[in-house]
Enzyme design. Sequence first.
Site, PDB file in Angstrom:
ATOM      1  N   HIS A 150       0.928  -0.937  -0.044  1.00  0.00           N
ATOM      2  CA  HIS A 150       0.032  -0.178   0.100  1.00  0.00           C
ATOM      3  C   HIS A 150       0.769   1.219   0.130  1.00  0.00           C
ATOM      4  O   HIS A 150       2.207   1.074   0.173  1.00  0.00           O
ATOM      5  CB  HIS A 150      -0.838   0.266   1.112  1.00  0.00           C
ATOM      6  CG  HIS A 150      -0.151  -0.016   2.529  1.00  0.00           C
ATOM      7  ND1 HIS A 150       0.180  -0.761   3.255  1.00  0.00           N
ATOM      8  CD2 HIS A 150       0.504   1.303   3.320  1.00  0.00           C
ATOM      9  CE1 HIS A 150       0.866  -0.637   4.338  1.00  0.00           C
ATOM     10  NE2 HIS A 150       0.928   0.720   4.259  1.00  0.00           N
ATOM     11  N   HIS A 196      -5.675  -1.769   3.947  1.00  0.00           N
ATOM     12  CA  HIS A 196      -5.605  -0.518   3.073  1.00  0.00           C
ATOM     13  C   HIS A 196      -4.779  -0.862   1.934  1.00  0.00           C
ATOM     14  O   HIS A 196      -3.698  -1.550   1.906  1.00  0.00           O
ATOM     15  CB  HIS A 196      -4.789   0.727   3.747  1.00  0.00           C
ATOM     16  CG  HIS A 196      -3.634   0.429   4.641  1.00  0.00           C
ATOM     17  ND1 HIS A 196      -3.106  -0.709   4.635  1.00  0.00           N
ATOM     18  CD2 HIS A 196      -2.830   1.422   5.090  1.00  0.00           C
ATOM     19  CE1 HIS A 196      -2.016  -0.580   5.627  1.00  0.00           C
ATOM     20  NE2 HIS A 196      -1.742   0.611   5.730  1.00  0.00           N
ATOM     21  N   TYR A 251       9.342   1.001   9.843  1.00  0.00           N
ATOM     22  CA  TYR A 251       9.375   2.374   8.793  1.00  0.00           C
ATOM     23  C   TYR A 251      10.760   2.706   8.885  1.00  0.00           C
ATOM     24  O   TYR A 251      11.734   2.589   9.945  1.00  0.00           O
ATOM     25  CB  TYR A 251       8.594   3.347   9.335  1.00  0.00           C
ATOM     26  CG  TYR A 251       7.224   3.317   9.318  1.00  0.00           C
ATOM     27  CD1 TYR A 251       6.482   3.670   8.168  1.00  0.00           C
ATOM     28  CD2 TYR A 251       6.363   2.761  10.213  1.00  0.00           C
ATOM     29  CE1 TYR A 251       5.265   3.332   7.729  1.00  0.00           C
ATOM     30  CE2 TYR A 251       5.081   2.795  10.232  1.00  0.00           C
ATOM     31  CZ  TYR A 251       4.507   2.869   9.073  1.00  0.00           C
ATOM     32  OH  TYR A 251       3.323   3.153   8.845  1.00  0.00           O
ATOM     33  N   GLU A 261       7.952   0.998   4.213  1.00  0.00           N
ATOM     34  CA  GLU A 261       7.562   0.046   5.319  1.00  0.00           C
ATOM     35  C   GLU A 261       7.411  -1.468   5.084  1.00  0.00           C
ATOM     36  O   GLU A 261       7.200  -1.569   3.929  1.00  0.00           O
ATOM     37  CB  GLU A 261       6.123   0.485   5.639  1.00  0.00           C
ATOM     38  CG  GLU A 261       5.412  -0.087   6.980  1.00  0.00           C
ATOM     39  CD  GLU A 261       3.985  -0.058   7.095  1.00  0.00           C
ATOM     40  OE1 GLU A 261       3.396   0.302   6.128  1.00  0.00           O
ATOM     41  OE2 GLU A 261       3.427  -0.070   8.113  1.00  0.00           O
TER      42      GLU A 261
END
Lengths: 303, 103
Positions: A150, A196, A251, A261
């Site tokens: 994502h 997401h 991250y 990420e």
Amino acid sequence: MGIMRLGGVKIRCLDLQASVDYYTKVIGFEVTGQDKDGNVYLKGWDEFDHHSLTLTPSNRAGLEHISLKVQSPDDLVFYRNKLEGAGVKVETLPAGSEMGMGEALWFEDPGGHWVKMYAEMEQVGTKVGALNPDPWPPGLQGIGAPRLDHILLAAEDAQKSTDFYMHLLDFWMSERLVTKNGDLIAAWLFRTNTVHDIAIIAGPQGKMHHFSFLLDDWNEIRKAADVIAMNDVKIDIGPTRHGISRGLTIYFFDPSGNRNETFAGGYMPFPDSPVITWTEDEIGRGIFFFQRELNEAFTTVFT
Amino acid sequence: MPMSTWKVHVQADGREVDARPGETLFDALRRLDTSLIMRGCRNGGCGVCKLRIAAGQVETGPSSEAVLPPAERAQGMVLACKATPRSDVAVELLPRPVNPFLP
């Protein structure tokens, strides 16, 4: 019908060779081609299509564009009409605007990000194949990320961008973060069954917060952290967990300062799932569930 | 030429730190005081560690023109993460970026 997934991202690189080395040796993607303009195309080992990551030489860091893959050429006609009907200017790019890609639509979202929408891309196959496959291939490098997952985009008006993706591109919302007045700070949007595919956060127009690679589980996240540390990659935060999305995460920054990420876990949302709401007073727990507070860089650093 | 240790002088309060051979201004300043300069991408992309070289020479690596345009570079601005002293230097710190999500 419709958008199947975030098919790709094109990322600007200050030192192309350093980025190619990083995305192959640390992330574990493989190079599938390079074009006459110097763009380098890469994919994860479990992706069928020719590429999901394009690295382009630039004097600036950041996102060049995202690519959304639709199921059929009819979807391109459908979305052209829908976008133009809403007053969005849509260009058509001929086949071959990227290696292996068919004809594409090209338009800008309200957050200042360029979007490419395409239906066809040459399939080169996964590393394990499609007939009686092993669960993973031998010889993976570094983290060995199987696929792109994502992207989080910044937009001055998070609500307007979110409306664009939901109303015009038919994304659904899994979770949202709101102020005490109910104004939208961030939204997590999906077309797949992952929590997401695209997320939006209030921030500098046209900039990117991060893009993410999928991993299996917490063990893989731990191994990724080892690889990241062993290669002196700059970490932002993690390994940790998100309250929002329940994801397991690290991250870190690519050689041009673009945030990456690795993401695992989460849950399966559906179009009829009620939206989960996080309130601003719980932002620390929502974003970093273990630390329960933000670090300074996470909501300040964009490229 | 052998790499040397150079003094980094913070203009605002007169404090100094020795930059180790090959060390960036970012690493040297953070070693002196982590509150002096914000920790961002450390790869020349995000620009949160930008400061001005008031005196002295630094060698700079690749950085994003989106956050350090040539006009600023000409005024002596650098990204601390991509600037390595080549002499004793004096630095002028810039205001930290505002984070709307933090108190």
